[in-house]
Enzyme design. Structure first.
Site, PDB file in Angstrom:
ATOM      1  N   GLY A  29      -1.218   5.088 -69.765  1.00  0.00           N
ATOM      2  CA  GLY A  29      -0.116   4.132 -69.769  1.00  0.00           C
ATOM      3  C   GLY A  29       1.232   4.805 -69.929  1.00  0.00           C
ATOM      4  CG  HIS A  78       0.703  14.468 -70.319  1.00  0.00           C
ATOM      5  ND1 HIS A  78       0.544  13.135 -70.645  1.00  0.00           N
ATOM      6  CD2 HIS A  78       1.050  14.502 -69.009  1.00  0.00           C
ATOM      7  CE1 HIS A  78       0.794  12.400 -69.575  1.00  0.00           C
ATOM      8  NE2 HIS A  78       1.103  13.192 -68.579  1.00  0.00           N
TER       9      HIS A  78
END
Length: 364
Positions: free
Chosen positions: A107, A162
């Site tokens: 998301g 990330h």
């Protein structure tokens, strides 16, 4: 330019509206991303010292482009190993910095859009220029990725990563740092399916799609970009629980806000307000009465963003693949349409084992 290729970050809303960062290319656009990773893999972008270091790391085929390398317990492509080291040595957070953190395919695009609106809204700006910027720019252009892009700005910076919590620069994690982190994760099975579909879109055209079963084995063994997935989630979960008064989002010492995709789907307005308060940008009574919360939720919805021309036909500048690749309808629990009961049971067993004693529960 700062160390690590950083400029100070502040989005110029009017500039983004007048000069949106979008390209429209032909059908071979994905080749630039493949060539970029292959160039990294061939080590042509590395110093001799970096190549020697990389050769000492465990590696495994990633099923898509080449190899992933295991660095301090997590898997990265060659170039990201360099970035982890450089960031740890040179990146320093500035007062008011906000770092959005996600495993791949949980998301990220949605979170970037929501956070951009929270940080750039102005209750005294009747023209809602931040919404106009979102309408002509992909969220990945509006919120740069730490260590990859070089935004022009001043404080506060809104960045994304990330990277696992354990590999963030120490300055980001210290209690004296003013940097705040918003983390988003999702159902393990849904994350796997979303990743499998996404990376198959980027797979070399001369190769057949990576079979689901093969990708599943890699995922269960932890061999996935920035994974193992469970360890990635646990790192940020533990950091959010270690905070002072972790049950109160508004405590000034709290550094990590832990969000679940499924909760955000169920009640986006509630969790948008939680995020705004955590970031020191709470919605005023006047803003809520004017419907600003619902306006932002609608502007950042899948239906809205995926229908915009920039996201239907545009290209992500850094890697040259289609913006539309970022928009896969994230239906909660849809992994059951792809995975056999045996696969689902295996994911449950791994998740229970990995999360045992942590207090964390991610539905499968």
């Amino acid at each position: 330019m700062e160390a690590c290729g950083f400029h100070m970050y502040q989005v110029s809303i009017k500039m983004l509206i007048s000069s949106p960062k979008v390209l429209f290319l032909g059908s071979s656009m994905e080749e630039s991303f493949q060539q970029f990773l292959l160039q990294e893999e061939s080590k042509t972008l590395m110093s001799e010292e970096e190549r020697d270091f990389l050769s000492t790391l465990p590696k495994h085929e990633d099923g898509c482009f080449g190899y992933l390398y295991n660095f301090q317990g997590f898997w990265f492509h060659a170039g990201r190993v360099k970035e982890v080291e450089r960031l740890s040595q040179h990146f320093q957070p500035l007062h008011g910095d906000v770092l959005l953190a996600t495993p791949p395919k949980t998301g990220t695009t949605w979170l970037k859009a929501l956070a951009f609106c929270v940080m750039n809204r102005n209750s005294h700006e009747p023209s809602n220029t931040y919404l106009e910027a979102l309408a002509v720019n992909n969220p990945h252009e509006l919120v740069p990725t730490m260590g990859i892009t070089s935004p022009e700005s001043s404080t506060p910076r809104l960045l994304h990563t990330h990277f696992p919590y354990e590999l963030l620069p120490e300055y980001v994690k210290t209690s004296t740092s003013a940097c705040r982190i918003v983390y988003l994760c999702r159902n393990v099975g849904d994350n796997f399916i979303s990743s499998w579909k996404f990376f198959n879109k980027l797979r070399r055209k001369d190769l057949a799609p990576l079979p689901l079963e093969e990708a599943f084995e890699l995922f269960c063994n932890g061999v996935t970009l920035c994974g193992p997935y469970w360890e990635h989630v646990l790192g940020y979960w533990k950091a959010s629980r270690d905070d002072v008064d972790h049950d109160d989002d508004k405590k000034k010492n709290k550094k990590v806000l832990f969000l679940r995709y499924e909760d955000l789907q169920r009640d986006p307005q509630l969790h948008l307000k939680r995020m705004a308060s955590f970031l020191g940008r709470p919605f005023t009574i006047e803003e809520e009465e004017q419907g600003m919360v619902s306006k932002i939720v609608e502007a950042c919805s899948f239906q809205r963003l995926s229908s915009l021309e920039v996201n239907k036909g545009g290209v992500y500048n850094r890697f040259g693949f289609r913006n539309s690749y970022f928009y896969e309808r994230g239906v909660v629990g849809s992994c059951a349409e792809y995975l056999t009961p045996e696969m689902m049971d295996r994911l449950r067993r791994i998740t229970v084992e990995k999360f045992q004693g942590s207090g964390l529960n991610l539905d499968i």
